[in-house]
Design an enzyme around this catalytic site. Structure first.
Site, PDB file in Angstrom:
ATOM      1  N   GLY A   1       0.841  -1.194   0.000  1.00  0.00           N
ATOM      2  CA  GLY A   1       0.000   0.000   0.000  1.00  0.00           C
ATOM      3  C   GLY A   1       0.876   1.244   0.000  1.00  0.00           C
TER       4      GLY A   1
ATOM      5  CB  VAL B   1      17.278   9.359  -6.429  1.00  0.00           C
ATOM      6  CG1 VAL B   1      17.964   9.890  -7.693  1.00  0.00           C
ATOM      7  CG2 VAL B   1      16.361   8.183  -6.768  1.00  0.00           C
ATOM      8  NE  ARG B   2      17.089  15.670  -6.188  1.00  0.00           N
ATOM      9  CZ  ARG B   2      16.407  16.787  -6.330  1.00  0.00           C
ATOM     10  NH1 ARG B   2      16.341  17.650  -5.343  1.00  0.00           N
ATOM     11  NH2 ARG B   2      15.796  17.047  -7.474  1.00  0.00           N
TER      12      ARG B   2
ATOM     13  NE  ARG C   1      -2.321  -4.384  -0.691  1.00  0.00           N
ATOM     14  CZ  ARG C   1      -1.811  -3.641   0.291  1.00  0.00           C
ATOM     15  NH1 ARG C   1      -0.635  -3.961   0.806  1.00  0.00           N
ATOM     16  NH2 ARG C   1      -2.450  -2.594   0.754  1.00  0.00           N
TER      17      ARG C   1
ATOM     18  CG  ASP D   1      -1.751  -0.268   8.049  1.00  0.00           C
ATOM     19  OD1 ASP D   1      -2.620   0.590   7.799  1.00  0.00           O
ATOM     20  OD2 ASP D   1      -1.566  -1.277   7.345  1.00  0.00           O
TER      21      ASP D   1
ATOM     22  N   GLY E   1      -5.907   0.836   9.035  1.00  0.00           N
ATOM     23  CA  GLY E   1      -4.920   0.343  10.001  1.00  0.00           C
ATOM     24  C   GLY E   1      -4.740  -1.166   9.936  1.00  0.00           C
ATOM     25  NE  ARG E   2      -2.545  -4.653   5.841  1.00  0.00           N
ATOM     26  CZ  ARG E   2      -2.929  -4.999   4.618  1.00  0.00           C
ATOM     27  NH1 ARG E   2      -3.611  -6.083   4.431  1.00  0.00           N
ATOM     28  NH2 ARG E   2      -2.618  -4.265   3.585  1.00  0.00           N
TER      29      ARG E   2
ATOM     30  N   GLY F   1     -10.611  13.939  20.406  1.00  0.00           N
ATOM     31  CA  GLY F   1     -11.523  14.062  21.539  1.00  0.00           C
ATOM     32  C   GLY F   1     -12.759  13.190  21.390  1.00  0.00           C
TER      33      GLY F   1
END
Ligand code: F6P
Length: 323
Positions: free
Chosen positions: A11, A24-25, A72, A127, A170-171, A185
């Site tokens: 994901g 890369v940099r 995936r 997650d 959050g799986r 809250g």
């Protein structure tokens, strides 16, 4: 010229682009060439690679998603399939590969390392369930998106004296839900790590109504035993006891999209650079993350063997403050 591969997997998480840019940099600043592997492990298997220069990663630090695309790739668990990935590494004479992703991706990184490839993982998932890092890339952005939703829902909820269930991603991990509940809250929170009786939630909502609250907010983790859809069905069947009319909002992939926060850009930048430093120092088969504010490398076998636990003292805090 030494050569490094980089891929994003699983994901996507806001900040992945900032991590690619940093990889890369940092590498090119030391005279290394970088190959971007497209579509995660699937691209490594299919030899789908592209040279990335410092210029190619310009203008992406503020973008969500991933320049390299992600995927995936469950077939990567199969040894013969994985051998094709190793062939790609050998064909391009890669001196190391940086794998940016969550738990499944770090498992793949471990497997690749076992095949003799110098690999460094970068913890990246909304997650926050990866062992070896206090926080993964993308968590802060996802949390802020969820919070903004809660803040907005509260205003409409108050206008009509309603209760809301807000389901966050959050799986199997309740971190995002718990943090959203505390920072937003909320009156109650439902997470996979703690059994929640829907009757207790009804009692919580009734209590909020009795205290004269104009609205009530329940944050639900998608991986909890009862998700928002199941809870709303349960509550609708008992609406006379609730104290509020109730609605459910499922945030879903909204939490993964859009620009990364400053926190995620900085975390991703630090971790991307750290991953390159680890490879250059010859420390392969580790994952970089942040522990107690410091960048830290954890052996990949520890990452895949352990489960990150949620600090349940925070659940007590959420409950105590929901008065
Ligand atoms: O792991 C990140 C995550 O967004 C989880 O929170 C969620 O359960 C899952 O991915 C969704 O997966 P997909 O994008 O494949 O639907």
């Amino acid at each position: 010229m030494p050569r490094l591969g980089v891929l994003t997997s699983g994901g996507d998480a806001p900040g992945m682009n900032a991590a690619i840019r940093a990889v890369v940099r940092t590498a090119t600043s030391y005279g290394w060439e970088v190959l971007g592997i497209r579509h995660g492990y699937a691209g490594l298997i299919a030899n789908d690679v592209v040279v990335l220069t410092a210029r190619d990663v310009g203008g992406i630090i503020q973008l969500g998603g991933t320049l390299l695309n992600s995927a995936r790739c469950p077939e990567f668990h199969d040894e013969p399939v994985r051998r094709r990935a190793v062939d790609t590494v050998r064909r391009h004479q890669l001196d190391g590969v940086v794998i940016i992703g969550g738990n499944g991706s770090q498992r793949g990184a471990y497997d690749l390392a076992q095949s003799g490839v110098p690999v460094v993982g970068v913890a990246s998932t909304i997650d926050n369930d990866v062992f070896g890092t206090d926080q993964s890339i993308g968590v802060d952005t996802a949390l802020n998106i969820a919070l903004e939703a809660v803040d907005r829902l509260k205003t409409t909820a108050s206008a009509l004296q309603r209760a809301f269930l807000v389901e966050v991603m959050g799986r199997h991990c309740g971190y995002l839900a718990l943090m959203t509940a505390i920072a937003g809250g909320a009156d109650a929170v439902v997470i996979p790590e703690m059994e929640t009786d829907p009757e207790q939630l009804i009692a919580d909502l009734q209590a909020a109504a009795d205290r004269g609250k104009a609205h009530a907010m329940v944050v639900v983790a998608e991986g909890a035993r009862y998700n928002a859809e199941q809870l709303i069905d349960y509550f609708h069947a008992r609406r006379d006891r609730l104290g509020y009319e109730i609605r459910a909002t499922i945030l879903g992939h909204v939490q993964r999209g859009g620009a990364p926060t400053a926190f995620d850009r900085l975390l991703a930048t630090r971790l991307g650079a750290a991953a390159v430093n680890e490879i250059m120092a010859g420390h392969a088969a580790v994952m970089v993350g942040v522990r107690q504010g410091e960048i830290a490398a954890t052996p990949l076998d520890e990452v895949v063997r352990n489960v990150k636990t949620l600090d349940l003292r925070l659940l007590d805090l959420a409950r105590r403050l929901a008065t």
